[in-house]
Motif scaffolding. Structure first.
Motif, mmCIF file in Angstrom:
data_model
loop_
_atom_site.group_PDB
_atom_site.id
_atom_site.type_symbol
_atom_site.label_atom_id
_atom_site.label_comp_id
_atom_site.label_asym_id
_atom_site.label_seq_id
_atom_site.Cartn_x
_atom_site.Cartn_y
_atom_site.Cartn_z
ATOM 1 N N TRP A 197 -2.959 6.357 0.556
ATOM 2 C CA TRP A 197 -3.784 5.214 0.155
ATOM 3 C C TRP A 197 -4.875 5.046 1.204
ATOM 4 O O TRP A 197 -4.758 5.546 2.322
ATOM 5 N N LEU B 167 -5.713 1.221 -4.786
ATOM 6 C CA LEU B 167 -6.102 0.288 -3.724
ATOM 7 C C LEU B 167 -7.617 0.327 -3.624
ATOM 8 O O LEU B 167 -8.198 1.355 -3.284
ATOM 9 N N PHE C 20 -5.994 -4.389 -5.439
ATOM 10 C CA PHE C 20 -5.649 -3.222 -6.249
ATOM 11 C C PHE C 20 -6.308 -3.348 -7.626
ATOM 12 O O PHE C 20 -6.539 -4.450 -8.112
ATOM 13 N N CYS D 205 0.842 -1.205 0.000
ATOM 14 C CA CYS D 205 0.000 0.000 0.000
ATOM 15 C C CYS D 205 0.874 1.250 0.000
ATOM 16 O O CYS D 205 0.631 2.203 -0.749
ATOM 17 N N ALA E 294 -5.181 -7.391 0.298
ATOM 18 C CA ALA E 294 -5.440 -6.064 -0.263
ATOM 19 C C ALA E 294 -5.702 -6.251 -1.748
ATOM 20 O O ALA E 294 -5.008 -7.043 -2.405
#
Lengths: 333, 333, 333, 333
Positions: free
Chosen positions: C293, B239, B256, B227, B254
């Protein structure tokens, strides 16, 4: 000597290293070491045995500690086959090879086949175990090294070449090996079924003896935390070697001796190796003297290992001359 | 409906998810995102394509980005079979099933079989690739998320039950699934060959479309670092969801979106699932509303996905009613 | 408006933010949240109060929770002065400034001075506390976020300029501040005595009210583990914002609401700021819309805060127009 | 002997340890070690010197490496005073004490005062430096150990008691100390100004000589990564001791020798110590033999240190008998 080729398809389907059965003198001491300090999960316990697993394992046990007044030994190394049918095929395979093979019943696991491999290592195969909850996200129960699962065992044996040939005949693949410069005499072989570098490792030495069982941990921080927790529970001196970085396999590691002297490795996860184009990685014996960082292990790390129950170790034809900490310090002076 | 059973032995040996082939508008932008920010390694590049791999992969590519002026699509999902013989058996299998199957040649990989699965997903199988050095311990080359290897793909499809039955027929095992409370109507299936929860996931939705490709990273810290690096290179807004903790599979994740809108998941390592006694884990649809922590994903995470080249998505018979961030905030007011 | 200058030498020696005193409805619920899930250490407890500290703190308490049937409030923010003599000088300073100042006795800490600052925040100063063991290396007692120590408090107030001037008069230094583009109207001031960016932060808003108390944690992994442990103990929905990366201060953070709605921040360690050449870092209000982010916080994160006991909040002259999650999603559609 | 008490208020305001100035034979080799492998940031460099700082430092340099064909030495240890006025008061203080004190000009820092402390250590004080950007969130520039900032220096000296008394006279506080069991003969003193355990440490030994300069790193993972990066750049053998866990101070550490033999410690963050009730923590010399975990350091770690330019070391009246790795292995046999 030639590098053995893996038999494919395998004569029966071994999926992974499953468990080790060790004898110990004092279950309470073992429990303090394995559970309180290092974070193993108890699946079952009574006054005769402790059945332990890692925090992500659904199988009942990957480490069995049995109380015994005799000198501590490893009873057997456990391997998994995929189906009951594979178990029957395994039995025929060992019988045809003239090796011991007997079906037995044992607690918390399905039909179990007791065998010895070609170098005399007592093994047991089973196709299923009792199921326990995976504790992957039961964070309040995570402790110490947070051992995830058993990954591999390492065995000292006088005939590494023979061991390698035997296991390649069972469908194991050789991921890495160590040989003296300029020869293919196998001194160290990393053999796998489950798709990462190791399920069973053979290293040249008096044996067969169990050098260590290895459990994966989530990350580098848990290696350090394992050391800190060992220290907190009075087991700091049980850290024998590490934290350090392996050459072959590339893992970050720490080796502990348990209260009975059995050796345990905790390490961070291995790479995946599944593709047919992945040839075995060769390491020259001389290159191992160039560690990435960290001091070499003490002589005892090379020499000491757990005997198998009822198996008299035999000396190897040639003994290596590994770089020990003792030798390193003497050379530096 | 019944939960499909896996065929064993499999008709041919698929070992793992291998790669995805995506088209992109601007290779330089893709390179900045995937390589500079997220740390993918370049195996080859020219003005038509980027061939990327993770830091521990020896295979030539797990992510292929091809330049195209057309709307970005996924060309194919790549799977590995173990041997060339398995490839031939795969061809016969698909032909017998009346599905497209054509052997082609492609750069940097062996003979390649183009097929479509039963729900219309374009796949390609190969048994080998060109080999590149594993960079596991080439620490100076580690960056960003430090992606280790491709782990799985997720596909939206209107007929999850049919997809599950088809892949179980290929020997895939169902590790986890999601169904509405009280029924076995499969809404989400996690299918695996390589011994961890996922190789290919099907989720109910208009499709077939590629929801995401997923790469494992070493630990939680690398999720955060991904991140931070994305932010440093101007990709912070890419993100889409996370960092968060999954229910099924238990991973930290996470998501993206790349510069062309293709979705990428980075996540920490999954548990091992190899043993025959491991029954598929059931999740009731209602239980997914109770996230461990973190806000739900935005609606776009459910709805948006990459089309496959030349494949017109079909709507599902039933549409779910997932908890979106938009709905969550509206309910809270 | 001008940026206030710090008085040096200070009129009396404040060393750091020391503790906060909060009222709660249910001590058992507070204990489950703060101790079981987040890992605070209990120094003392009875049926009226819980005295908590971080794992490396030798002082008796940095967080005091007092049982009260009334609406939960913050009673006071505690600051440390270095000596008893500094305490006397503080008393004179506040008296001369026409502000309330009364010496009182309290449990587990030395002579205590109750005062109000220029914007009405109830504070207490003390020069010493009872001592408890630092648990830095008592690893078996580390849990959850592993909070190390209190770092700072953030207070909403209508007169940030006045608050900044007052605290600079006490010798606080301004490490960073936020102002609307093109003006020096202070909207957000980060003030410090102990040599890192924050001891006390004032942000524009109806107040004085306590926005949050912040505790440092060892690393990024503990931010994630705090979330996971909160989820494990049923406090997953108490995570209000994050994990995310701050602009000012640069820390990685997560904000939780405790069972009474008091807000807690856990974050990774700040940079050191001690040198005279370090001018306050300016952030334009507009630049904050460009987060590195992560999604923006919900409106409640800006608006909700703990009242101080007996202090009626006043509205600010100007209200900001921060980017909330609600506004962000509406703009995206 | 009595434990010295700190003078408060201090005669002039020292805020922290600031920098060390070392001579080296080959700036390119130093750069490879400090910058490529360990991640120090270059503030300035020419063919005569390298000026380095940690990733969160705004000051121009915390480590100065000057090219010299002579045997490598430490020229001076730098300390910060808060204001120019403190610098003048420092000059008077040293002059009154009959110690050398001369104001000089140096590159990239304000007026600089060269002095020697009571045990002969060459120091320099300054009140300001040129400012460089903090790189806390310039993640693409983070490498290796990711050194955050200088934390402390350790000096071997024959008169630890005298050194302690001298620095307590400057307002330093004693956070921890080591003395032989049953006596208060100071063998090791940890002295601080900035509110954590160390700014300057004196240990019994031939000196004054610089034992090491220490830089903090973000977390345990960066200690390991520092080792891995050192190995990657050919400096694996430069790791002298560790990773390990300290007794006093409690930090996780690794010690490296730079290409000229100067010693560098990287370690994880210390606890905060600011409150007047924190009495110095006593360690009995005998207790240090019980390490939490890990082998003892080699003899060279105790004996070898960098000479100060033009200062002939004197032997201590008594020499300790520390547990070395060599002695440990001999005792084990």
């Amino acid at each position: 000597m030639a590098i053995p080729r893996s038999v494919y398809p395998a004569p029966f389907n071994i999926t992974r290293t499953s468990h080790v059965v060790l004898t110990v003198k004092d279950l309470a001491a073992s429990r303090a070491f394995y559970c309180d300090a290092l974070g193993f999960v108890i699946s079952d316990e009574d006054d005769q045995a402790l059945y332990l697993r890692g925090i992500e394992e659904a199988c009942h046990h990957s480490l069995v500690l049995k109380r015994s007044a005799d000198a501590p030994v490893c009873e057997r190394v456990g391997l998994r086959v995929y189906t009951e049918d594979d178990l029957d095929r395994a039995k025929h395979y060992f019988e045809r090879a003239g090796l011991p093979a007997a079906l037995v019943e044992g607690p918390h696991q399905g039909r179990t086949l007791h065998v010895c491999d070609a170098v005399g290592t007592p093994l047991e195969f089973c196709a299923s175990m009792a199921v326990r909850p995976r504790l992957v996200v039961q964070f309040p129960q995570h402790k110490g090294a947070c051992p995830q699962r058993i990954d591999h065992v390492q065995i000292l044996a006088p005939d590494v070449q023979g061991a390698c040939a035997f296991y390649c005949g069972l469908g194991f693949r050789l991921s890495e090996f160590i040989a003296p410069d300029g020869t293919d005499d196998l001194m160290f072989v990393f053999l796998q079924r489950k798709g990462n570098p190791h399920d069973i490792v053979f290293a040249n030495g008096a044996g067969p003896r169990l050098h260590h069982a290895a459990f994966s941990v989530p990350d580098a921080q848990h290696i350090i935390h394992a050391c800190d927790m060992a220290g907190s529970f009075g087991f700091g001196a049980n850290l024998e070697y590490g934290p350090g970085r392996h050459g072959p396999g590339h893992a970050l590691f720490a080796y502990f001796r348990d209260p009975d002297g059995h050796r345990l490795e905790v390490f961070t996860t291995h790479y995946q190796v599944m593709d047919i184009e992945n040839e075995p990685v060769r390491w020259n014996l001389s290159s191992l003297r160039q560690r990435s960082w960290g001091l070499p292990p003490r002589r005892q790390w090379y020499d000491e290992a757990s005997r198998f129950l009822g198996v008299e170790p035999r000396a190897p034809a040639r003994t290596g001359d590994p770089m020990t900490l003792e030798k390193f310090l003497a050379e530096e002076e």
